[in-house]
Design a protein around this motif. Structure first.
Motif, PDB file in Angstrom:
ATOM      1  N   LEU A 278      47.780  35.586  50.083  1.00 24.05           N
ATOM      2  CA  LEU A 278      47.910  35.408  48.627  1.00 24.05           C
ATOM      3  C   LEU A 278      46.612  34.855  48.033  1.00 24.05           C
ATOM      4  N   ILE A 279      45.948  33.937  48.761  1.00 24.15           N
ATOM      5  CA  ILE A 279      44.641  33.447  48.280  1.00 24.15           C
ATOM      6  C   ILE A 279      43.714  34.643  48.109  1.00 24.15           C
ATOM      7  N   ASP A 280      43.761  35.556  49.086  1.00 25.07           N
ATOM      8  CA  ASP A 280      42.883  36.724  49.030  1.00 25.07           C
ATOM      9  C   ASP A 280      43.199  37.624  47.832  1.00 25.07           C
ATOM     10  N   VAL A 281      44.498  37.919  47.611  1.00 23.74           N
ATOM     11  CA  VAL A 281      44.800  38.841  46.497  1.00 23.74           C
ATOM     12  C   VAL A 281      44.523  38.169  45.146  1.00 23.74           C
ATOM     13  N   VAL A 282      44.763  36.849  45.064  1.00 26.22           N
ATOM     14  CA  VAL A 282      44.476  36.143  43.808  1.00 26.22           C
ATOM     15  C   VAL A 282      42.975  36.210  43.532  1.00 26.22           C
ATOM     16  N   PHE A 283      42.182  36.027  44.573  1.00 27.04           N
ATOM     17  CA  PHE A 283      40.721  36.057  44.395  1.00 27.04           C
ATOM     18  C   PHE A 283      40.257  37.453  43.978  1.00 27.04           C
ATOM     19  N   GLU A 284      40.794  38.474  44.665  1.00 25.79           N
ATOM     20  CA  GLU A 284      40.398  39.840  44.291  1.00 25.79           C
ATOM     21  C   GLU A 284      40.721  40.113  42.830  1.00 25.79           C
ATOM     22  N   LYS A 285      41.906  39.648  42.407  1.00 24.39           N
ATOM     23  CA  LYS A 285      42.305  39.884  41.011  1.00 24.39           C
ATOM     24  C   LYS A 285      41.386  39.102  40.071  1.00 24.39           C
ATOM     25  N   ALA A 286      41.025  37.875  40.476  1.00 23.19           N
ATOM     26  CA  ALA A 286      40.161  37.057  39.605  1.00 23.19           C
ATOM     27  C   ALA A 286      38.831  37.754  39.353  1.00 23.19           C
ATOM     28  N   MET A 287      38.392  38.549  40.330  1.00 23.65           N
ATOM     29  CA  MET A 287      37.129  39.290  40.160  1.00 23.65           C
ATOM     30  C   MET A 287      37.286  40.458  39.195  1.00 23.65           C
ATOM     31  N   LYS A 288      38.560  40.856  38.946  1.00 19.43           N
ATOM     32  CA  LYS A 288      38.773  42.073  38.143  1.00 19.43           C
ATOM     33  C   LYS A 288      39.439  41.817  36.803  1.00 19.43           C
ATOM     34  N   ILE A 289      40.029  40.637  36.619  1.00 18.42           N
ATOM     35  CA  ILE A 289      40.870  40.410  35.434  1.00 18.42           C
ATOM     36  C   ILE A 289      40.054  40.545  34.145  1.00 18.42           C
ATOM     37  N   ARG A 361      43.443  27.487  35.818  1.00 15.17           N
ATOM     38  CA  ARG A 361      44.781  28.005  36.146  1.00 15.17           C
ATOM     39  C   ARG A 361      44.721  28.905  37.380  1.00 15.17           C
ATOM     40  N   ILE A 362      43.634  29.665  37.498  1.00 18.76           N
ATOM     41  CA  ILE A 362      43.487  30.552  38.671  1.00 18.76           C
ATOM     42  C   ILE A 362      43.337  29.700  39.937  1.00 18.76           C
ATOM     43  N   ILE A 363      42.525  28.638  39.831  1.00 17.16           N
ATOM     44  CA  ILE A 363      42.321  27.765  40.994  1.00 17.16           C
ATOM     45  C   ILE A 363      43.646  27.089  41.352  1.00 17.16           C
ATOM     46  N   ASN A 364      44.421  26.782  40.334  1.00 18.04           N
ATOM     47  CA  ASN A 364      45.737  26.183  40.560  1.00 18.04           C
ATOM     48  C   ASN A 364      46.665  27.140  41.317  1.00 18.04           C
ATOM     49  N   LEU A 365      46.599  28.426  40.950  1.00 18.68           N
ATOM     50  CA  LEU A 365      47.390  29.436  41.679  1.00 18.68           C
ATOM     51  C   LEU A 365      47.004  29.396  43.152  1.00 18.68           C
ATOM     52  N   MET A 366      45.683  29.339  43.386  1.00 13.50           N
ATOM     53  CA  MET A 366      45.179  29.397  44.755  1.00 13.50           C
ATOM     54  C   MET A 366      45.548  28.133  45.529  1.00 13.50           C
ATOM     55  N   SER A 367      45.432  26.972  44.861  1.00  5.02           N
ATOM     56  CA  SER A 367      45.642  25.733  45.609  1.00  5.02           C
ATOM     57  C   SER A 367      47.116  25.360  45.650  1.00  5.02           C
ATOM     58  N   ASP A 555      52.743  37.434  37.892  1.00  7.36           N
ATOM     59  CA  ASP A 555      52.254  37.613  36.512  1.00  7.36           C
ATOM     60  C   ASP A 555      50.756  37.836  36.503  1.00  7.36           C
ATOM     61  N   PHE A 556      50.067  37.043  37.324  1.00  8.40           N
ATOM     62  CA  PHE A 556      48.609  37.140  37.367  1.00  8.40           C
ATOM     63  C   PHE A 556      48.177  38.487  37.944  1.00  8.40           C
ATOM     64  N   LEU A 557      48.874  38.924  39.004  1.00  7.94           N
ATOM     65  CA  LEU A 557      48.464  40.166  39.669  1.00  7.94           C
ATOM     66  C   LEU A 557      48.710  41.400  38.806  1.00  7.94           C
ATOM     67  N   ILE A 558      49.680  41.309  37.856  1.00  7.93           N
ATOM     68  CA  ILE A 558      49.915  42.507  37.024  1.00  7.93           C
ATOM     69  C   ILE A 558      49.218  42.375  35.677  1.00  7.93           C
ATOM     70  N   ALA A 559      48.377  41.324  35.518  1.00  4.67           N
ATOM     71  CA  ALA A 559      47.643  41.180  34.250  1.00  4.67           C
ATOM     72  C   ALA A 559      46.617  42.304  34.137  1.00  4.67           C
ATOM     73  N   GLU A 560      46.164  42.504  32.896  1.00  2.00           N
ATOM     74  CA  GLU A 560      45.234  43.611  32.628  1.00  2.00           C
ATOM     75  C   GLU A 560      43.912  43.397  33.374  1.00  2.00           C
ATOM     76  N   GLY A1097      36.509  28.234  44.224  1.00  2.00           N
ATOM     77  CA  GLY A1097      36.233  27.633  42.907  1.00  2.00           C
ATOM     78  C   GLY A1097      34.876  28.061  42.387  1.00  2.00           C
ATOM     79  N   GLU A1098      33.908  28.065  43.295  1.00  2.69           N
ATOM     80  CA  GLU A1098      32.541  28.403  42.907  1.00  2.69           C
ATOM     81  C   GLU A1098      32.462  29.852  42.419  1.00  2.69           C
ATOM     82  N   SER A1099      33.079  30.770  43.214  1.00  2.00           N
ATOM     83  CA  SER A1099      32.992  32.188  42.856  1.00  2.00           C
ATOM     84  C   SER A1099      33.743  32.480  41.566  1.00  2.00           C
ATOM     85  N   VAL A1100      34.903  31.802  41.369  1.00  2.00           N
ATOM     86  CA  VAL A1100      35.664  32.059  40.141  1.00  2.00           C
ATOM     87  C   VAL A1100      34.850  31.609  38.928  1.00  2.00           C
TER      88      VAL A1100
END
Length: 1486
Positions: A278-289, A361-367, A555-560, A1097-1100
């Protein structure tokens, strides 16, 4: 798993900032320090280099010193310290008692050269069953502390690459099938096999847990028959029957133990794997959101969401479809369709949930959210297996006690829902407490981030009071919560006791003869219910939490996602062109939106329905709306509630050639940065077209620097090309910096670039953009933070040199470079005012001529002064950091103390903080009474069944019930007093630590990473508040229980003591054997985890840069490697717990066997009711034995946190006292300052920075201070505020030596306008006057004077642009431009109204026009006050009374500006470089 011992002064200087990150069994977010350097050994075979830096002190006998060598290991992210036993020197003999242990070999095993794959991969069935595959690492951990190379790599089946591929496929598949919960189903299909294996293990162990107490009935019955046969001299049953039953019970217990252990292990592994993936998919999405989704909007046509028109249709069809309801309902229950449900929107008329997905909020999802999913998976199956077990238990009890069992069961049935409801109320309370905790942590973080500033203003005690008031609220709420929780615990622990009481009383009253076999078999059954019933509410709570977290992640993963709507034309003639393009930033999130009321939700639903029906019209309207000019907003993004419209760019028409150099100019907030951000793809295009014909590199205004080596920061994922790299280093003037750094370009840069100066950061930023070798280079004011000669060098060698054949777009305030640009784009209010060449603009554009007239053609020295001091202060800091090794050794060493247990002095300090040392015996006394009541209750039952005292039934029943109540009450009293005293200690210790940290000298903050300090004040305090007392309660409770049972058995079966001896030794040994390696694994896991958190955190935070360079995949790959690293240690922490559990359970089961055999052999002389009691107890404590060891580890872990807080409150150096002697309220009245032979060095052993400085400043005099980099300008300010104490000489203000004045008295009487304008989160009012000491009118007048509001703006009028007293200030004030923040710092100094004002390059980030405004304000607002100003632009200070020219820590020249100019010294040279003429001095006077 105790990590730290007491202060170990004899440890080798350990300057590792990463060590001893909090070790708890809760793998929660931990922020840790960056490292100072990366050392690469020749044997390095991997591109990923280990950066872990432990200075480990191994166990040494005598004076034998081991040799430590640093090695790097493959596929990891740091270097480890290998400790070899020194072969040289005589081997010193160990004392005899140390040689007795056969498992401690004299020859310590060596550290492997490289890491091997986990032994679980390919282990045999037996090894997997008993966790014997862990033996090699456990043995090695017992011989010596485990190093990183000892930790096995992740089992290939559990690698993130494998799992992520499965999860992606399943998630996409579920989205296509329009499931409502695609993420939950995708996780299920990813881990299906292990999930059900865990469930089956749980079910079988639950059933066995009931059957073995039931079998007990036959064993007691056997003893009873033998006892009575002996009394009547008849023939008793055969002994073989009894032994057979004992063996049967023992085997069942063994199987049950294995089932439970595998259930927990599989559950924990699913949780850990789910968390990693899940950390991985959240990060991938953070790069694309997309920006819109990030800001809280939702796309109108989201591919995965239902479009608005569909929504309307669906509403209609639902109305029509009323038939065939049952079949559809069942199908939907099992697998609900209708697409994933996003969280409902609270704000009417706004698309999206209005919260947005900010970085926090994204970091919160991850942590937090992934952690909750992880936690819930561990025992999730209990939700369905516990009810099954309870039902089977009821059936067995009915067989035992007939209908009497129903009475006890009724109590459980009524009690459990009530308990579950009470637990739900706990979650609500916990959420409220979390909000208070967030406030405290956020405030703490803000204070620590700007601690220099807090010290300048003397605000420490005021901020401490503010934190303390929040803390009191938090502790009160926590104490209340813990009291409720303890009550729930007391009731839930007592429920089985009361249920069994009720059943036995009913059994006895319904004219049954008390039969020991039935009674004690039933007592064991009721006891066996204790564990599932206690855990069930917790598991339900965890699962509901995790379900909510999965919803958020979904919710985050299906965001635009960000769509690239540029037209790419690589063959086109232009590098890029815009045609009628409009761009917008997204609306920013309203700060801390409150939870919506029912009415708001209803309104939102109505608004949504209305908006759905008007979907198409609103789309058209929105296009028109986007072209309307915005409401006077001048800055990029604001989150003021009064201004909903974000900043926009309108009608951009611009074509840039492939080799052109374009300058973008304009005032503060005119849209220069926005234009570049639009080209970098960071803003959303709302109309028009953009064509890009080349690859791009982006150099933002705030340099995004990674916590890695200088070289990696420049290469940024590209291959290393030595010649090109050297050319870039030279062009960016980085060569001298690299020579100064301890490891050259391999030197590690700290978090947020903390170890490099502002200028160095900017140059790294430029070097990265050039090295990337793209065809379009976007540069956002890159020269603002470098001094003039460096700026000129970069402009010549880099921008017009290496990049001469590229397309360069440069936003800048440096007007002197304009003449060398091909064209100039002038921005105003988000539109392009004009585009032309420099020559044409000079000839034809009056406004441009005026602009250029305000600046000299070559502002060399002004630029030089601009960053001079910034550079040298930061370079000094860097030097201090390097030299801080000596000073910082003690401090870093403390972080590294994770080898021995927590010292007793810490326990004593903890107890003392609760109020008195006498509280400890009081709590132990309560525990003994409570446990005594427990044993006596059961003994009374056995006396009653054998009618020992010959009382009536009523008397037996009354005493029995009374004892039960006493036991429950005492247990509650014990728990509550423990938690109240514990939280009191926590409050006292935090207050001490916080005040000590704020009173620490500046060098502490320079040498301690912020992450480490906040980690102590967030995570460690959280553990002390919430986990520590709980862990203590459980530990003491189980320990008391086990001890009392053993005493009970020994009283009746003396031979048990003989068996207990060796078993007890085996128990102690297993526990210490386990803890040796568990401690180290936990520590490695914590360090590797912090690496994941840091990278994430740094990459986000650098998403904009990563996207502009197109490096998303590379960063995803790096993060996956880091997650696998973390999991390699994390997985082992589970298997080593199970290794211990299987072995301790075996010891426990041997105790059961021994007791059983003793009962069988003593069957003739011990009453069967006593045998029954003993057997029922021994069965119930088997599980407790391993639990006690785990709880001890928990307590030691949690005490670690206490130790770390205690260290801060007792061991840090302190500044001078806040108050020394009384000084008059009016001091300083005149503002005279006398520097007398002032000498200052930043630290012992460093050279003097000020060398015998002599200067008298008259009252009301205005002094400008100038000088080259490193001349000592800012050092004067540091001495005046006593941030650094003098090494010699003295400074007096109005005749009072400042060394004799308390720091608070001194600092609150001076005002400073610092170089970095610091703003705190809140409003403009709280920033100007945080402690409500001034009226609104005074604050408004300061805003007006500093030109932040127009002269005709009214205080009540809250719509004048965006600045009014209640305007919201976001984190670090980032919703205001740098220029506006500097004007606010000026307003703050005006509000303070001090007689002495210090100005430290306060205009380094503003254009000339704003600079002139500031100078005007300084001239009028500070009239008649003493002013010391470090100059940024020479032109601004030539009208001052005197100029001081500093050189190498001494005053080189001091006089009236004109006299210095005429004297023709250093100052004259500076003026000529800046193009200042003789007549400028006369103008300045006017």
């Amino acid at each position: 798993m105790a990590e730290h011992g007491g202060p170990r002064r004899d440890t080798p200087a350990a300057d590792d900032p990463m060590a001893a990150v909090n070790q708890t069994n809760n793998p929660e977010p931990v922020a840790t320090a960056p490292l100072q350097e990366v050392v690469v050994s020749d044997s390095d075979t991997s591109s990923d280099i280990e950066k872990r830096d432990f200075s480990e002190k191994p166990e040494i006998d005598g004076d034998e010193r081991p040799r430590a060598t640093r090695t790097t290991t493959t596929t990891t992210l740091g270097s480890t310290l290998t400790i070899e036993d020194s072969a040289a020197g005589p081997q010193i003999k160990k004392p005899w008692y140390k040689r007795l242990n056969p498992l401690k070999r004299s020859q310590k095993p060596s550290v492997p050269k490289e890491r091997s794959i986990s032994r679980e991969y390919g282990a045999s069935f037996f090894n997997q069953l008993t966790f014997q595959w862990m033996a090699p690492i456990m043995s090695r951990g017992y011989q010596r502390p485990l190093e990183l190379n000892d930790i096995w790599l992740v089992n290939p089946d559990r690698e993130i690459d494998t799992l992520a591929a499965k999860l992606h496929a399943n998630f996409q598949d579920r989205l296509k099938k329009r499931d409502r919960y695609p993420l939950a189903w995708a996780l299920y299909y990813t881990f299906r096999f292990e999930f059900w294996l865990s469930g089956l293990c749980n079910l079988s162990s639950s059933i066995l847990q009931i059957i073995s107490p039931f079998t007990l009935r036959y064993l007691i019955s056997f003893a009873q028959k033998a006892y009575y046969a002996q009394a009547k001299n008849a023939k008793g049953p055969n002994i073989g029957q009894g032994i057979g039953l004992v063996i049967g019970i023992t085997v069942m217990q063994m199987l049950q133990s294995l089932g439970t252990n595998h259930f927990i292990y599989r559950g924990q592994m699913i949780g850990a794997q789910a968390r990693g993936v899940l950390i991985d998919v959240v990060f991938e999405k953070a790069m694309k959101i997309s920006g819109r989704a990030k800001a809280g909007g939702r796309s109108t046509q989201d591919a995965n969401n239902v479009t608005d028109a569909d929504d309307v249709e669906k509403m209609d069809t639902l109305e029509k479809e009323k038939h065939n309801a049952l079949a559809r309902a069942i199908k939907n229950r099992i697998n609900p369709k209708g697409g994933p449900q996003s969280t409902q929107d609270n704000a009417a008329g706004v698309s999206g949930d209005g919260l947005g997905w900010g970085n926090g909020r994204i970091i919160n999802l991850m942590s937090t959210d992934t952690y909750r999913v992880d936690q819930a998976c561990g025992m999730m199956h209990m939700i369905w297996t516990s009810p099954v077990a309870v039902v089977i238990c009821l059936v067995v009890l009915l067989i035992n006690l007939s209908y009497s069992a129903l009475a006890g069961f009724a109590l459980l049935v009524i009690g459990m829902p009530l308990l579950t409801k009470a637990i739900k109320s706990l979650f609500r309370r916990r959420r409220k407490i979390n909000k208070i905790t967030d406030q405290r942590v956020t405030l703490t973080q803000e204070i620590l981030q700007s601690v220099r500033f807090v010290k300048y203003f003397g605000w420490e005690s005021s901020f401490l009071e503010r934190i303390d008031s929040i803390r009191k609220r938090e502790i009160r709420a926590i104490q209340f919560l813990l009291a409720i929780r303890n009550a729930i615990n007391a009731v839930s622990m007592s429920l089985p006791i009361f249920a069994s009481m009720l059943s036995f009383i009913t059994y006895s009253l319904s004219h049954h003869e008390p039969n020991p076999a039935r009674i004690f078999s039933s007592l064991a059954l009721f006891n066996s219910l204790r564990l599932p019933l206690n855990l069930l509410p917790m598991v339900i709570g965890q699962v509901t939490d995790a379900w909510a977290s999965l919803g958020r992640i979904q919710d985050f993963l299906i965001a635009e996602e960000q769509h690239d709507d540029f037209i790419w034309d690589m063959e086109g003639k232009n590098a890029c062109s815009m045609n009628q393009a409009d761009f917008t930033w997204e609306r920013t999130v309203t700060p801390q939106a409150a939870d919506p009321t029912k009415k708001q939700i209803k309104d939102a639903k109505e608004a949504k329905r209305a908006s759905l029906l008007e979907a198409k019209q609103s789309q058209k309207a929105s296009v028109q709306e986007k072209t309307e000019p915005e409401d006077g907003s001048k800055d990029d993004a604001s989150s003021d509630k009064t201004q909903v419209e974000p900043f926009k760019l309108h009608n951009l028409d611009l074509s840039v050639g492939r080799k052109e150099l374009i300058a973008v100019i304009g005032g503060v907030g005119s849209g220069k940065s926005s234009l570049l951000a639009a080209l970098a793809g960071d803003m959303r295009k709302t109309s028009g077209s953009v064509t890009v014909g080349a690859s791009r590199a982006f150099c933002p205004q705030y340099a995004w620097i990674q916590n890695t080596s200088v070289k990696e920061n420049i290469l940024f994922g590209k291959d290393h090309d030595r010649r090109w790299y050297d050319a870039v280093i030279d062009a960016c003037a980085l060569r001298p910096d690299l020579d100064m750094l301890p490891q050259g370009d391999l030197t590690e840069i700290g978090e947020r670039g903390i170890t490099v100066s502002g200028g160095q950061k900017q140059r790294l930023n430029i070097a990265r953009a050039i090295y990337f070798n793209s065809d379009i280079i976007l540069m956002d004011d890159p020269l603002s933070a470098v001094d003039a000669h460096v700026g000129r060098h970069i402009f010549d060698k880099a921008i017009c040199g290496l990049l001469k054949d590229k397309c360069r777009i440069l936003a800048t305030h440096q007007l002197h470079v304009l003449s060398r640009c091909d064209r100039i784009v002038w921005m105003q209010e988000g539109q392009i005012e004009t585009i032309d060449t420099f020559q044409n603009l000079m000839n034809n554009n009056e406004a441009f001529q005026k602009l250029m007239a305000t600046t000299a053609q070559e502002e060399k020295v002004e630029k030089e002064a601009e960053v001079d001091e910034n550079e040298i202060e930061d370079e000094k800091k860097a030097a201090q950091k390097r030299k801080a090794a000596k000073r910082g050794a003690a401090l870093m060493q403390q972080e590294e103390r994770a080898v021995k247990s927590v010292s007793w002095s810490v326990y004593a300090a903890y107890i003392r903080a609760s109020g008195s040392l006498l509280f400890a015996p009081m709590i132990i006394f309560l525990l003994i009474i409570s446990q005594g009541a427990n044993i006596v209750t059961s003994l009374w039952l056995s006396w009653w069944t054998s009618d020992k005292f010959g009382y009536s039934n009523g008397q037996y029943i009354g005493a029995y019930a009374a004892l039960g109540v006493v036991q429950a009450a005492m247990m509650f009293a014990f728990s509550v007093s423990l938690s109240i005293l514990g939280t009191r200690s926590s409050r006292v210790m935090l207050k001490g630590a916080m005040s000590r940290v704020l009173r620490a000298p500046m060098y502490f903050f320079d040498t301690t990473p912020l992450g480490r300090i906040t980690n102590r004040f967030a995570k460690d305090v959280d553990i002390m508040d919430n986990n520590l007392t709980d862990a203590m309660r459980m530990y003491f409770f189980t320990l008391a229980m086990i001890t009392s049972v053993f005493i009970l058995i020994i009283v009746y079966f003396h031979y048990f003591a003989i068996a207990l001896g060796p078993l007890f030794l085996a128990f102690i040994f297993s526990a210490s054997y386990y803890r040796a390696s568990a401690r180290e694994m936990k520590r490695h896991e914590a360090v590797l985890r912090s690496d994941v958190f840091a990278r994430f955190g740094e990459s986000v935070s650098g998403t904009a840069s990563i996207r502009a360079y197109g490096l998303q995949d590379q960063f995803v790959h790096t993060l996956r490697a880091a997650v696998d690293q973390m999991n390699s240690a994390y997985y082992l922490t589970f298997s080593n717990q199970r290794w211990l559990a299987v072995r301790l359970d075996s010891i426990g089961n041997l105790l059961v066997f021994t007791t059983g055999i003793l009962v069988v052999t003593s069957r003739f002389n011990v009453s069967p009711s006593i045998s029954g009691l003993v057997l029922s107890y021994i069965l119930s404590i088997v599980q407790m034995i391993q639990f006690t060891v785990r709880q001890l580890a928990e307590v030691e872990n949690a005490m670690n946190s206490t130790e770390r807080i205690h260290y801060y409150s007792t061991h840090l150096d302190e500044e001078a006292p806040l108050h020394l002697k009384d000084v008059p309220d009016s001091w300083p009245e005149k503002g005279e300052i006398d520097f007398n032979e002032v000498q200052m060095r930043y630290r012992e052993g460093l050279p003097l920075v000020l060398q015998g400085l002599n200067m008298k400043v008259a009252a009301g005099e205005r002094i400008g201070i100038v000088g080259r980099t490193g001349a000592g300008k800012s050092s004067i300010m540091s001495t005046l505020f006593r941030l650094v104490e003098l090494s010699g000489g003295s400074i007096s203000i109005d005749g009072i030596n400042i060394a004799s004045v308390g720091l608070k008295d001194l600092r609150t009487r001076l005002a400073i306008i610092p170089q970095d304008p610091t703003l705190f989160k809140g409003t403009i009012r709280t920033n100007l006057d945080p402690f409500n000491q001034h009226t609104d009118l005074e604050l408004w007048s300061a805003l007006r004077q500093s030109d932040l509001v127009d002269a005709n703006a009214q205080l009540e009028d809250k719509h004048t642009g965006r600045i009014h007293l209640d305007a919201v200030v976001e984190d670090e004030g980032l919703n205001f431009s740098l220029g506006q923040r500097q004007l606010m710092a000026l307003a703050r100094a005006l509000v303070r109204g001090s007689q002495i004002i210090v100005c430290d390059e306060a205009t380094s980030s503003v254009d000339m026009e704003t600079d002139q405004k500031i100078q005007r304000t300084i001239a009028t607002g500070f009239k008649g006050k003493t002013l010391l100003c470090i100059a940024h632009r020479l032109k601004t200070i030539i009208g001052y009374d005197r100029i001081v020219v500093m050189d190498a820590g001494r005053i080189a020249e001091i006089d009236h500006p004109l006299s210095l100019w005429e004297a023709g010294g250093i100052f004259r040279g500076m003026c000529e470089q800046s193009g200042i003429r003789r007549e400028d001095f006369d103008e300045a006077k006017v």
